[in-house]
Design a protein around this motif. Structure first.
Motif, PDB file in Angstrom:
ATOM      1  N   ASP A 164      46.911  48.539  29.373  1.00 46.05           N
ATOM      2  CA  ASP A 164      47.947  47.772  29.533  1.00 46.05           C
ATOM      3  C   ASP A 164      49.219  48.613  29.900  1.00 46.05           C
ATOM      4  O   ASP A 164      50.301  48.143  29.201  1.00 46.05           O
ATOM      5  CB  ASP A 164      48.316  46.817  28.433  1.00 46.05           C
ATOM      6  N   GLY A 165      48.939  49.474  30.775  1.00 46.13           N
ATOM      7  CA  GLY A 165      50.262  50.464  31.189  1.00 46.13           C
ATOM      8  C   GLY A 165      50.575  51.452  30.027  1.00 46.13           C
ATOM      9  O   GLY A 165      51.453  52.467  30.465  1.00 46.13           O
ATOM     10  N   GLN A 166      49.694  51.327  28.811  1.00 45.48           N
ATOM     11  CA  GLN A 166      50.146  52.555  27.656  1.00 45.48           C
ATOM     12  C   GLN A 166      49.097  53.727  27.930  1.00 45.48           C
ATOM     13  O   GLN A 166      47.715  53.712  27.708  1.00 45.48           O
ATOM     14  CB  GLN A 166      50.250  51.886  26.348  1.00 45.48           C
ATOM     15  N   ILE A 179      40.403  48.572  23.412  1.00 46.11           N
ATOM     16  CA  ILE A 179      39.944  47.944  24.720  1.00 46.11           C
ATOM     17  C   ILE A 179      40.098  46.412  24.760  1.00 46.11           C
ATOM     18  O   ILE A 179      40.711  45.907  25.506  1.00 46.11           O
ATOM     19  CB  ILE A 179      38.606  48.784  25.016  1.00 46.11           C
ATOM     20  N   VAL A 180      39.369  45.977  23.576  1.00 45.59           N
ATOM     21  CA  VAL A 180      39.259  44.416  23.677  1.00 45.59           C
ATOM     22  C   VAL A 180      40.294  43.678  23.436  1.00 45.59           C
ATOM     23  O   VAL A 180      40.365  42.515  23.879  1.00 45.59           O
ATOM     24  CB  VAL A 180      38.105  44.137  22.386  1.00 45.59           C
ATOM     25  N   MET A 181      41.502  44.469  23.165  1.00 45.86           N
ATOM     26  CA  MET A 181      42.864  43.551  22.709  1.00 45.86           C
ATOM     27  C   MET A 181      43.587  43.817  24.068  1.00 45.86           C
ATOM     28  O   MET A 181      44.683  43.513  24.148  1.00 45.86           O
ATOM     29  CB  MET A 181      43.466  44.411  21.591  1.00 45.86           C
ATOM     30  N   SER A 182      43.146  44.737  24.998  1.00 44.88           N
ATOM     31  CA  SER A 182      43.860  44.715  26.423  1.00 44.88           C
ATOM     32  C   SER A 182      43.242  43.932  27.224  1.00 44.88           C
ATOM     33  O   SER A 182      42.492  43.169  27.315  1.00 44.88           O
ATOM     34  CB  SER A 182      43.575  46.350  26.874  1.00 44.88           C
ATOM     35  N   LYS A 183      44.424  43.642  28.328  1.00 47.18           N
ATOM     36  CA  LYS A 183      44.137  42.946  29.565  1.00 47.18           C
ATOM     37  C   LYS A 183      43.617  43.520  30.668  1.00 47.18           C
ATOM     38  O   LYS A 183      42.972  43.170  31.565  1.00 47.18           O
ATOM     39  CB  LYS A 183      45.459  42.183  29.691  1.00 47.18           C
ATOM     40  N   GLN A 194      41.832  53.086  39.648  1.00 55.18           N
ATOM     41  CA  GLN A 194      41.531  51.683  39.938  1.00 55.18           C
ATOM     42  C   GLN A 194      41.668  51.023  38.541  1.00 55.18           C
ATOM     43  O   GLN A 194      41.767  51.589  37.338  1.00 55.18           O
ATOM     44  CB  GLN A 194      40.260  51.291  40.451  1.00 55.18           C
ATOM     45  N   VAL A 195      42.006  49.606  38.563  1.00 54.06           N
ATOM     46  CA  VAL A 195      42.245  48.695  37.437  1.00 54.06           C
ATOM     47  C   VAL A 195      40.850  47.712  37.283  1.00 54.06           C
ATOM     48  O   VAL A 195      40.616  47.310  38.007  1.00 54.06           O
ATOM     49  CB  VAL A 195      43.493  47.795  37.538  1.00 54.06           C
TER      50      VAL A 195
END
Length: 446
Positions: A164-166, A179-183, A194-195
């Protein structure tokens, strides 16, 4: 023996958290000269395992390990003591005290929970320091074995750049939770960034796949033991593979790919044995196996062999304070994000809510004080946050009504509080049944 160790850790952690939480109510109550009739570890439905009266308070241990309580005179709580509440208020009763004193008494338990968690994290920083692999040192990327991670598009060798940009600074035990808390996760693959988007219901999807770490550091192929039916008796425990079929290898995933291509063949290999390169001939089975159990190397051994640079930070007591406070803050906000996911139906995370069996299973089957304190700290945060929920029958419900009284200057009637307490108690029982029902369902499905 494993069950005894797990149960011992579970009961010790639970008992410590309950006693300290209730002390958080007990101490300010006594300071404000409020009578405390009972102080119990676990619930004493019908009978107690132990009880002793000291002064005006009965101290005891109940037989039902679902929590604990302090019974404060003149307080509408789970005891629903209507006879006492029907009598005129007495100076030593909770209901006779100023609202600000009652608020402090009610906030005492969760305050102790949060303070305890921060103290544990400070103590752990001082006692154990911090050991990790800097993300920048993972030159060959990470190892992806988890089926869901592979389904989402991750591959072994990917370099994780940011969540998430961090920017990701280090690979440690928190990476899976983050990881599971990220979008979205920014990765680098073959020199290109790549995203990869993380689905809203990732927690629910994870529950449907084989449980394995989401991401781990890539490991060498080391022999732990040779099976009885193995055709390769010339292999020995602790052999580390350097090449297979003429191809140099560094990691286990590379070895597995080569073995898949050489099923039912005899191949040449080189292993590192007692720090000497040893040529060897091997037979690969029809399923691409060598008849060995893969093993793991200690972190220090990996560093000695040049796989990773292990960063170890030791902290003085003064240095451990800000480190522990930051760790506690991260865990507190992390649990807040988890609750947000649970209350969002789109995530389906509510399906993974667990009860006492889930908490029991968190503890390992071997004793480790570092792991024990780490689990106890996060459980303390969970207990504090859950008790702050504005549900009557929980501390948060009492706090909600007290704040209303302080702001409006109007105290809710005893009848209203009794009804609210009953509604809250029903809600609480429903939550307990749901959480523990999830445990039973998972056990049956498994």
């Amino acid at each position: 023996m494993d069950i005894v160790i797990k149960l011992s850790q579970f009961l010790l952690s639970l008992s410590l958290l309950i006693i300290l939480h209730e002390l958080g109510h007990f101490i300010p109550a006594k300071l404000f000269k409020t009578r405390v009739e009972k102080f119990y570890l676990f619930f004493d439905v019908k009978f107690s395992l132990f009880k002793k009266q000291i002064g005006e308070t009965v101290y005891g241990i109940g037989w039902l390990p679902l929590g604990g309580y302090v019974k404060i005179s003149g307080m509408i709580d789970e005891s629903m003591d209507k006879e006492q509440m029907a009598l005129p208020p007495q100076p030593w009763e909770f209901r006779s005290k100023p609202a600000w004193q009652r608020l402090i008494i009610m906030l005492g338990g969760v305050t102790v929970n949060f303070i305890l968690a921060f103290i544990i994290y400070i103590g752990m920083a001082f006692a154990y320091g911090d050991t990790y692999i800097a993300n920048a040192d993972l030159k060959d990327g990470v190892w992806i074995e988890n089926p869901l991670m592979l389904k989402l598009g991750f591959k072994t060798g990917d370099k994780l750049i940011a969540l998430d940009g961090q920017k990701i600074e280090k690979l440690n035990n928190d990476i899976g939770e983050n990881i599971v808390m990220s979008k979205e996760i920014l990765i680098e693959r073959n020199g290109k960034q790549q995203v990869i988007n993380i689905p809203t219901d990732v927690i629910d999807q994870l529950s449907k796949h084989e449980k394995s770490p989401l991401i781990i550091a890539r490991m060498p192929f080391v022999v732990a033991s040779v099976t009885e039916e193995s055709p390769n008796k010339n292999l020995k425990a602790k052999d580390l593979f350097l090449s297979l079929n003429g191809e140099k290898i560094k990691y286990f995933d590379e070895a597995r790919a080569i073995l898949e291509k050489n099923k039912n063949k005899t191949i040449k290999a080189v292993v590192l044995r007692d720090f000497k390169e040893t040529p060897i001939t091997l037979k690969v089975s029809a399923d691409g196996k060598l008849g060995v159990q893969p093993g793991e190397l200690e972190i220090k051994e990996l560093e000695k062999l040049g796989y990773y640079k292990i960063t170890t930070r030791e902290y003085s007591f003064a240095e451990s304070i800000p480190v522990g406070l930051q760790k506690g803050k991260d865990k507190l906000f992390g649990y807040g994000r988890q609750l947000k996911m649970i209350f969002n139906p789109e995530t389906k995370a509510y399906k993974q809510v667990g009860g006492f069996a889930a908490i029991y299973n968190i503890f390992p089957s071997s004793w480790s004080w570092e792991v024990f304190w780490s689990i106890t700290a996060i459980l303390s945060i969970m207990l504090g946050v859950m008790n702050l929920l504005p549900i009557p029958a929980l501390d948060g419900g009492h706090v909600m009504f007290l704040l209303y009284e302080i702001i409006s200057g109007k105290k809710p009637s005893d009848k209203f509080l009794e009804n609210a307490q009953m509604v809250g108690f029903v809600l609480l029982i429903a939550l307990l049944l749901f959480a523990n029902g999830n445990d039973i369902y998972k056990a049956i499905v498994k």
